[in-house]
Design a protein around this motif. Sequence first.
Motif, PDB file in Angstrom:
ATOM      1  N   HIS A  27      56.249 -36.087 -84.401  1.00 23.56           N
ATOM      2  CA  HIS A  27      55.291 -37.166 -84.135  1.00 23.56           C
ATOM      3  C   HIS A  27      55.031 -37.347 -82.648  1.00 23.56           C
ATOM      4  CE1 HIS A  27      59.368 -38.801 -84.747  1.00 23.56           C
ATOM      5  NE2 HIS A  27      59.089 -39.575 -83.719  1.00 23.56           N
ATOM      6  N   GLU A  28      55.854 -36.722 -81.798  1.00 23.86           N
ATOM      7  CA  GLU A  28      55.624 -36.759 -80.343  1.00 23.86           C
ATOM      8  C   GLU A  28      55.182 -35.372 -79.898  1.00 23.86           C
ATOM      9  OE1 GLU A  28      55.733 -39.361 -78.528  1.00 23.86           O
ATOM     10  OE2 GLU A  28      56.986 -40.823 -79.590  1.00 23.86           O
ATOM     11  N   HIS A  29      54.031 -35.295 -79.247  1.00 22.21           N
ATOM     12  CA  HIS A  29      53.473 -33.973 -78.919  1.00 22.21           C
ATOM     13  C   HIS A  29      54.339 -33.188 -77.942  1.00 22.21           C
ATOM     14  CE1 HIS A  29      51.910 -34.974 -74.877  1.00 22.21           C
ATOM     15  NE2 HIS A  29      51.761 -36.181 -75.384  1.00 22.21           N
ATOM     16  N   HIS A  30      55.095 -33.892 -77.071  1.00 18.27           N
ATOM     17  CA  HIS A  30      55.901 -33.163 -76.079  1.00 18.27           C
ATOM     18  C   HIS A  30      57.123 -32.485 -76.701  1.00 18.27           C
ATOM     19  CE1 HIS A  30      58.651 -36.626 -75.985  1.00 18.27           C
ATOM     20  NE2 HIS A  30      57.576 -37.390 -75.905  1.00 18.27           N
ATOM     21  N   HIS A  31      57.404 -32.777 -77.960  1.00 20.63           N
ATOM     22  CA  HIS A  31      58.490 -32.079 -78.669  1.00 20.63           C
ATOM     23  C   HIS A  31      58.002 -30.800 -79.348  1.00 20.63           C
ATOM     24  CE1 HIS A  31      61.808 -34.876 -78.190  1.00 20.63           C
ATOM     25  NE2 HIS A  31      61.007 -35.891 -78.499  1.00 20.63           N
ATOM     26  N   LEU A  45      52.532 -34.922 -86.432  1.00 17.12           N
ATOM     27  CA  LEU A  45      52.515 -35.805 -87.601  1.00 17.12           C
ATOM     28  C   LEU A  45      52.149 -37.207 -87.159  1.00 17.12           C
ATOM     29  CD1 LEU A  45      55.677 -35.241 -89.846  1.00 17.12           C
ATOM     30  CD2 LEU A  45      53.307 -35.164 -90.577  1.00 17.12           C
ATOM     31  N   TYR A  46      51.236 -37.819 -87.863  1.00 14.94           N
ATOM     32  CA  TYR A  46      50.792 -39.192 -87.617  1.00 14.94           C
ATOM     33  C   TYR A  46      49.936 -39.325 -86.356  1.00 14.94           C
ATOM     34  CZ  TYR A  46      54.401 -39.772 -91.148  1.00 14.94           C
ATOM     35  OH  TYR A  46      55.154 -39.625 -92.283  1.00 14.94           O
ATOM     36  N   GLY A  47      49.976 -38.366 -85.442  1.00 16.09           N
ATOM     37  CA  GLY A  47      49.069 -38.331 -84.295  1.00 16.09           C
ATOM     38  C   GLY A  47      48.998 -39.607 -83.490  1.00 16.09           C
ATOM     39  N   LEU A  48      50.118 -40.320 -83.403  1.00 17.61           N
ATOM     40  CA  LEU A  48      50.073 -41.662 -82.822  1.00 17.61           C
ATOM     41  C   LEU A  48      50.008 -41.689 -81.296  1.00 17.61           C
ATOM     42  CD1 LEU A  48      52.593 -43.509 -85.129  1.00 17.61           C
ATOM     43  CD2 LEU A  48      50.142 -43.744 -85.067  1.00 17.61           C
TER      44      LEU A  48
END
Length: 439
Positions: free
Chosen positions: A13-17, A30-33
């Motif tokens: 859910h975190e793009h940097h991961h 996931l969830y693109g928050l």
Amino acid sequence: MGGIRMTQLIFHHEHHHLPLANDNLLPVQLYGLSGQKRGDISIIGNSVIDKIRRLGVQIPVQIMDFLSIALAVTAADTFVQRENSEDGWTRQLSLRLPLNEPSRWISLKKELESALHFLSGDIWNFEFCNGGYAPPEPYSKHSRFDLIKIKGIDCVSLFSGGLDSAIGAIDLLAKGRTPLLVSHAYKGDKSRQDQIAKKLNGHYSRFEINADPHIYQGITDITMRTRSLNFLAFAVLGACAVQEVSQQEKIDIFVPENGFISLNAPLTSRRIGSLSTRTTHPHFIASMQNIFDLIGIPCQITNPYQFKTKGQMVSQCLNKKLLSEVVESTVSCSHWKRKNQQCGVCVPCIIRRASLYVGGINKDADYTFQPLIKVMNEIDRRDDLSALRIAIAQKSILNIGTWIAKSGPLPTTTFENFKQVFKEGLDEVESYLISENII
């Protein structure tokens, strides 16, 4: 299976991961928050968290994890094209997915992979790890957000905008039930669902939600064999809220689908693979029920029409007057999104037309190809019609039990009922095709 090219999808859910994309690796947020800050990431579930909060209850961890799994499966099914696989159909998919309680799901990995292989025909491999997206805080009833009405609801029913799901809702309301109608609200589907819902009589509530997959580049696969897993996950979210408010021990999730289509036995010998979907096949439903029971998801999945044909659903609908009023808004066609019109000549359209004929309902939607007799002269359009004619011709020759078993395992206790509904489904289509001078 060594020759099949494997595609790996890594989720967070975190793009940097997420790692950088390459030819065999697809990073998916996931969830693109946290917003899209990289050009190589695909996204799914962008609007889902807001919808969950509108249920107004805290979602249990195992249900949040199930939703994450379902969204990840939908992403893989949508973003990886079948035509790039070695045989043009079977994909080998490896999914690395963070969950809140990975240990609970690791023990069920094989059951899940097997159920999905049955559903989509692909080879699935899951790697579950820590760090999943936690259940979001619900909105309070004093907030500025509109909450989904849950009080007084006693069950959940899938509400797709199809003829079967409309009959399912009409029958439940006629019986005095108060369902939460759960919709996978894709853009075109939503308008149809709204038209039907506005005409329903009785007390019900609605929960509309959309997986909303976005691929960073390329085109998506359109076969969508796993769509029913996502539909079930959304239903489970709604059921969990109903259980919290009603304090029932188990919530019914109704999957209204006629038994003939649910079985979806191959009409001809060459239709065993790509043309026989298994979205509500009894074996898939039983597999998911087993997973629910083992993981602690307090829902009972039921198809109340498992042993009824579509025509019997129409004939025996508990409010036929209302059904005739909504029928033009319902969709059965497998191609309708291309032109926002039902074709009239695919297998689902022909079964629909037969069901309304035997059910005595004269109203129907407009079809691109209205008189079927003309289609018989068009080589590129008559394939489904020809397959149904072949199946009808063989129903008195072939062993029906062997035939339906080709679509997947079936329980022995009700095997005769499955044979009966399959034969009656073909009989229905035969009556209609005779009336159209096709047979």
